[in-house]
Design a protein around this motif. Structure first.
Motif, PDB file in Angstrom:
ATOM      1  N   VAL A  95     -28.870  -9.977  19.364  1.00 59.43           N
ATOM      2  CA  VAL A  95     -29.491  -9.483  18.136  1.00 59.43           C
ATOM      3  C   VAL A  95     -28.722  -8.256  17.657  1.00 59.43           C
ATOM      4  O   VAL A  95     -28.434  -7.349  18.429  1.00 59.43           O
ATOM      5  CB  VAL A  95     -30.975  -9.120  18.380  1.00 59.43           C
ATOM      6  CG1 VAL A  95     -31.597  -8.532  17.123  1.00 59.43           C
ATOM      7  CG2 VAL A  95     -31.745 -10.349  18.834  1.00 59.43           C
ATOM      8  N   CYS A  96     -28.383  -8.245  16.368  1.00 58.92           N
ATOM      9  CA  CYS A  96     -27.650  -7.122  15.790  1.00 58.92           C
ATOM     10  C   CYS A  96     -28.478  -5.839  15.890  1.00 58.92           C
ATOM     11  O   CYS A  96     -29.660  -5.828  15.542  1.00 58.92           O
ATOM     12  CB  CYS A  96     -27.312  -7.433  14.340  1.00 58.92           C
ATOM     13  SG  CYS A  96     -26.569  -6.036  13.487  1.00 58.92           S
ATOM     14  N   GLU A  97     -27.864  -4.772  16.355  1.00 62.16           N
ATOM     15  CA  GLU A  97     -28.591  -3.513  16.549  1.00 62.16           C
ATOM     16  C   GLU A  97     -28.833  -2.783  15.224  1.00 62.16           C
ATOM     17  O   GLU A  97     -29.615  -1.846  15.167  1.00 62.16           O
ATOM     18  CB  GLU A  97     -27.819  -2.589  17.508  1.00 62.16           C
ATOM     19  CG  GLU A  97     -27.910  -3.069  18.947  1.00 62.16           C
ATOM     20  CD  GLU A  97     -27.204  -2.137  19.910  1.00 62.16           C
ATOM     21  OE1 GLU A  97     -26.958  -0.973  19.559  1.00 62.16           O
ATOM     22  OE2 GLU A  97     -26.883  -2.598  21.018  1.00 62.16           O
ATOM     23  N   ILE A  98     -28.138  -3.201  14.175  1.00 59.22           N
ATOM     24  CA  ILE A  98     -28.329  -2.548  12.887  1.00 59.22           C
ATOM     25  C   ILE A  98     -29.368  -3.286  12.047  1.00 59.22           C
ATOM     26  O   ILE A  98     -30.366  -2.710  11.633  1.00 59.22           O
ATOM     27  CB  ILE A  98     -26.985  -2.421  12.117  1.00 59.22           C
ATOM     28  CG1 ILE A  98     -26.046  -1.486  12.886  1.00 59.22           C
ATOM     29  CG2 ILE A  98     -27.230  -1.880  10.705  1.00 59.22           C
ATOM     30  CD1 ILE A  98     -24.645  -1.377  12.299  1.00 59.22           C
ATOM     31  N   CYS A  99     -29.170  -4.588  11.816  1.00 60.92           N
ATOM     32  CA  CYS A  99     -30.062  -5.307  10.903  1.00 60.92           C
ATOM     33  C   CYS A  99     -31.080  -6.194  11.623  1.00 60.92           C
ATOM     34  O   CYS A  99     -32.004  -6.693  10.996  1.00 60.92           O
ATOM     35  CB  CYS A  99     -29.249  -6.136   9.907  1.00 60.92           C
ATOM     36  SG  CYS A  99     -28.395  -7.523  10.687  1.00 60.92           S
ATOM     37  N   GLY A 100     -30.914  -6.383  12.930  1.00 58.60           N
ATOM     38  CA  GLY A 100     -31.887  -7.173  13.688  1.00 58.60           C
ATOM     39  C   GLY A 100     -31.741  -8.677  13.553  1.00 58.60           C
ATOM     40  O   GLY A 100     -32.552  -9.435  14.054  1.00 58.60           O
ATOM     41  N   TYR A 116     -23.157  -5.809  17.065  1.00 55.79           N
ATOM     42  CA  TYR A 116     -23.498  -5.953  15.661  1.00 55.79           C
ATOM     43  C   TYR A 116     -23.082  -7.326  15.150  1.00 55.79           C
ATOM     44  O   TYR A 116     -22.122  -7.906  15.647  1.00 55.79           O
ATOM     45  CB  TYR A 116     -22.801  -4.872  14.827  1.00 55.79           C
ATOM     46  CG  TYR A 116     -22.954  -3.483  15.381  1.00 55.79           C
ATOM     47  CD1 TYR A 116     -24.218  -2.973  15.661  1.00 55.79           C
ATOM     48  CD2 TYR A 116     -21.842  -2.699  15.651  1.00 55.79           C
ATOM     49  CE1 TYR A 116     -24.362  -1.710  16.185  1.00 55.79           C
ATOM     50  CE2 TYR A 116     -21.985  -1.427  16.177  1.00 55.79           C
ATOM     51  CZ  TYR A 116     -23.251  -0.933  16.445  1.00 55.79           C
ATOM     52  OH  TYR A 116     -23.397   0.311  16.967  1.00 55.79           O
ATOM     53  N   CYS A 117     -23.791  -7.814  14.137  1.00 54.43           N
ATOM     54  CA  CYS A 117     -23.401  -9.069  13.511  1.00 54.43           C
ATOM     55  C   CYS A 117     -22.135  -8.814  12.692  1.00 54.43           C
ATOM     56  O   CYS A 117     -21.778  -7.660  12.447  1.00 54.43           O
ATOM     57  CB  CYS A 117     -24.525  -9.613  12.638  1.00 54.43           C
ATOM     58  SG  CYS A 117     -24.813  -8.652  11.155  1.00 54.43           S
ATOM     59  N   ILE A 118     -21.522  -9.890  12.263  1.00 52.11           N
ATOM     60  CA  ILE A 118     -20.235  -9.755  11.573  1.00 52.11           C
ATOM     61  C   ILE A 118     -20.382  -8.979  10.252  1.00 52.11           C
ATOM     62  O   ILE A 118     -19.505  -8.199   9.887  1.00 52.11           O
ATOM     63  CB  ILE A 118     -19.577 -11.150  11.369  1.00 52.11           C
ATOM     64  CG1 ILE A 118     -18.089 -11.018  11.063  1.00 52.11           C
ATOM     65  CG2 ILE A 118     -20.310 -12.003  10.354  1.00 52.11           C
ATOM     66  CD1 ILE A 118     -17.236 -10.936  12.314  1.00 52.11           C
ATOM     67  N   GLU A 119     -21.501  -9.161   9.558  1.00 53.91           N
ATOM     68  CA  GLU A 119     -21.716  -8.446   8.285  1.00 53.91           C
ATOM     69  C   GLU A 119     -21.790  -6.938   8.506  1.00 53.91           C
ATOM     70  O   GLU A 119     -21.147  -6.154   7.813  1.00 53.91           O
ATOM     71  CB  GLU A 119     -23.001  -8.909   7.586  1.00 53.91           C
ATOM     72  CG  GLU A 119     -22.879 -10.250   6.897  1.00 53.91           C
ATOM     73  CD  GLU A 119     -23.394 -11.365   7.766  1.00 53.91           C
ATOM     74  OE1 GLU A 119     -23.493 -11.155   9.006  1.00 53.91           O
ATOM     75  OE2 GLU A 119     -23.702 -12.445   7.236  1.00 53.91           O
ATOM     76  N   CYS A 120     -22.599  -6.536   9.485  1.00 55.80           N
ATOM     77  CA  CYS A 120     -22.762  -5.103   9.757  1.00 55.80           C
ATOM     78  C   CYS A 120     -21.469  -4.498  10.287  1.00 55.80           C
ATOM     79  O   CYS A 120     -21.125  -3.369   9.972  1.00 55.80           O
ATOM     80  CB  CYS A 120     -23.889  -4.878  10.754  1.00 55.80           C
ATOM     81  SG  CYS A 120     -25.501  -5.243  10.065  1.00 55.80           S
ATOM     82  N   LYS A 121     -20.765  -5.274  11.089  1.00 59.57           N
ATOM     83  CA  LYS A 121     -19.512  -4.803  11.662  1.00 59.57           C
ATOM     84  C   LYS A 121     -18.490  -4.538  10.559  1.00 59.57           C
ATOM     85  O   LYS A 121     -17.833  -3.499  10.539  1.00 59.57           O
ATOM     86  CB  LYS A 121     -18.983  -5.844  12.656  1.00 59.57           C
ATOM     87  CG  LYS A 121     -17.655  -5.494  13.280  1.00 59.57           C
ATOM     88  CD  LYS A 121     -17.817  -4.473  14.372  1.00 59.57           C
ATOM     89  CE  LYS A 121     -16.448  -4.049  14.893  1.00 59.57           C
ATOM     90  NZ  LYS A 121     -16.492  -2.815  15.629  1.00 59.57           N
TER      91      LYS A 121
HETATM   92 ZN   LIG Z   1     -26.319  -6.898  11.394  1.00 55.48          ZN
END
Ligand SMILES: [Zn+2]
Length: 131
Positions: A95-100, A116-121
């Motif tokens: 699970v992405c630590e920024i957006c969940g 992080y997911c690719i978008e947040c990264k």
């Molecule tokens: Zn994310």
């Protein structure tokens, strides 16, 4: 993105991947550490042979610096792997630590310790570039 949550089976699969990587990482750190100790012993050892080795000293220092750089990178990786392992055990892995959102299996296979997911990264990287 509609990546599904990781099943217990998948978590187990990633646990194995991370454990394997961690072992490889620990071995590498041990080796580098060993090399580092030897080179330190050499440079602080017998003073009578100092002048003989002086010519090599320049390259030795570069090697030592590279080794420290490499060692630090590996220690950082080990730290990330340990964190990822912890997240597997408390079921927050993947699970992405920024957006969940779900990070996605494909990305986790490429980087098992991704937080992080690719978008947040990529958003994070863009932000860094601006500075
Ligand atoms: Zn994310």
């Amino acid at each position: 993105m509609s990546d599904k949550e990781l099943t217990t089976e998948k978590l187990k699969e990633f646990e194995q991947i991370i454990l394997k990587e961690r072992q490889a990482s620990e071995e590498l750190i041990r080796e580098l550490d060993e090399l580092q100790k030897h080179s330190l012993k050499d440079s602080s050892g017998d003073l009578s042979s100092y002048s003989l080795h002086q010519a090599d000293l320049g390259t030795d220092t570069i090697y030592a610096e590279k080794r420290v750089y490499y060692l630090n990178g590996e220690i950082e990786k080990l730290r990330k792997l340990n964190l990822a392992l912890k997240r597997i055990y408390d079921k927050s892995y993947g699970v992405c630590e920024i957006c969940g959102k779900q990070i996605g299996e494909k990305r986790l296979h490429a980087i098992p310790y991704a937080r992080y997911c690719i978008e947040c990264k990529s958003a994070d990287e863009k932000k860094k570039k601006k500075h």
